[in-house]
Design an enzyme around this catalytic site. Structure first.
Site, PDB file in Angstrom:
ATOM      1  N   SER A  55      -7.199  81.383 -43.827  1.00 49.59           N
ATOM      2  CA  SER A  55      -6.279  81.243 -42.557  1.00 49.59           C
ATOM      3  C   SER A  55      -5.036  81.826 -42.738  1.00 49.59           C
ATOM      4  CB  SER A  55      -6.382  79.896 -41.946  1.00 49.59           C
ATOM      5  OG  SER A  55      -5.773  79.859 -40.632  1.00 49.59           O
ATOM      6  N   ASP A  62      -1.299  95.042 -47.667  1.00 56.79           N
ATOM      7  CA  ASP A  62      -1.192  96.322 -46.895  1.00 56.79           C
ATOM      8  C   ASP A  62       0.267  97.082 -46.993  1.00 56.79           C
ATOM      9  OD1 ASP A  62      -3.592  95.887 -46.119  1.00 56.79           O
ATOM     10  OD2 ASP A  62      -3.247  95.629 -43.870  1.00 56.79           O
ATOM     11  N   LYS A 106     -11.070  83.153 -43.059  1.00 53.13           N
ATOM     12  CA  LYS A 106     -11.110  82.389 -41.905  1.00 53.13           C
ATOM     13  C   LYS A 106      -9.904  82.876 -40.965  1.00 53.13           C
ATOM     14  CE  LYS A 106     -11.090  78.629 -38.986  1.00 53.13           C
ATOM     15  NZ  LYS A 106      -9.764  79.034 -37.961  1.00 53.13           N
TER      16      LYS A 106
END
Length: 261
Positions: A113, A124, A138
């Site tokens: 999460s 990224d 999740k």
């Protein structure tokens, strides 16, 4: 009320600093800022951020933590779902003045999460090297619809995506460098417990991840940093030391000559 401390830190020496987030609670960002300030005072030049077995927690804290390491305006995470008018985007807004230290983020199958939001964004934007094993996966927004009989229907209405459009849910974050943590010898009792968990549909991992955001019970929490036994942390330290050496030496004379020419 028992307050669980979600941020732990330790000076590893030689300019390396270790910070572990055990969950994302209301005070996590403030406590992380204090740890970063202490790291700066200690002369830190490289950072290890440990998100292993962190089940997540509050979305706003995941965004605020990531914000501390990115430049203003950089996308952190966005949601995309059934209704376009409910799609959300979160970007970095603040400049906290902390140095942009070389950083390695540690993750594993218990990182879920909010942890995955942080790791995905830093990966990224190439802000940190992600090391360890694939995360839990999740990353969904769920809405509970009340029913007439008093029960409720939980409906997935959107999913979280990293800045480059990778879905977190069901996929997880794959580290830049895969390093497995050696499994300790299992006792007969531990084997029976793991088998019972498998039969009940639970994961035999250290971390039991609940279905609700941030819900979970951590077993065998690493309160003490043991550089001698923690293989993943050892690799992180090696990478950061190598990075500092390269930055210190700078470009080769041939590269400088080509640039000036």
């Amino acid at each position: 009320t028992i307050e669980v401390k979600s941020v732990r830190s330790k000076d590893l020496g030689d300019g390396l600093y270790y910070i572990r987030l055990t969950s994302f609670q209301e005070r996590t960002t403030k406590d992380l800022e204090k740890a970063m300030e202490q790291a700066q005072k200690s002369g830190t030049s490289a950072l290890v951020l440990d998100l292993r077995n962190d089940p997540g927690g509050l979305l706003n804290q995941a965004v605020a933590v990531t914000d501390m390491f990115l430049d203003k305006g950089q996308l952190i995470v966005y949601t995309q779902g059934r209704l376009k008018n409910q799609d959300l985007r979160f970007t970095a807004e603040h400049s906290n003045g902390f140095p942009r230290w070389p950083m390695v983020v540690l993750v594993n199958g218990g990182s879920a999460s909010a942890s995955e939001i942080v790791a995905g964004a830093l990966q990224d934007w190439k802000r940190a090297v992600i090391l360890g094993t694939k995360t839990f996966g999740k990353g969904s927004v769920q809405t509970v619809i009340p029913l007439s009989d008093g029960s409720g229907l939980r409906l997935t209405t959107a999913k979280y995506y990293t800045p480059r459009g990778r879905s977190i849910h069901g996929t997880g974050i794959v580290p830049d460098i895969i390093v497995e943590q050696p499994r300790p010898e299992l006792t007969a009792q531990r084997q029976r417990e793991d088998e019972a968990r498998r039969l009940s549909g639970e994961s035999p991992r250290e971390q039991k991840i609940g279905e609700q955001e941030g819900e979970g019970v951590e077993v065998g929490r690493r309160d003490v940093v043991d550089l001698q036994k923690d293989v993943q942390l050892q690799r992180a330290v090696e990478i950061l030391k190598a990075t500092r050496i390269l930055e210190k030496n700078g470009p080769s004379p041939k590269a400088e000559a080509k640039t000036s020419g």
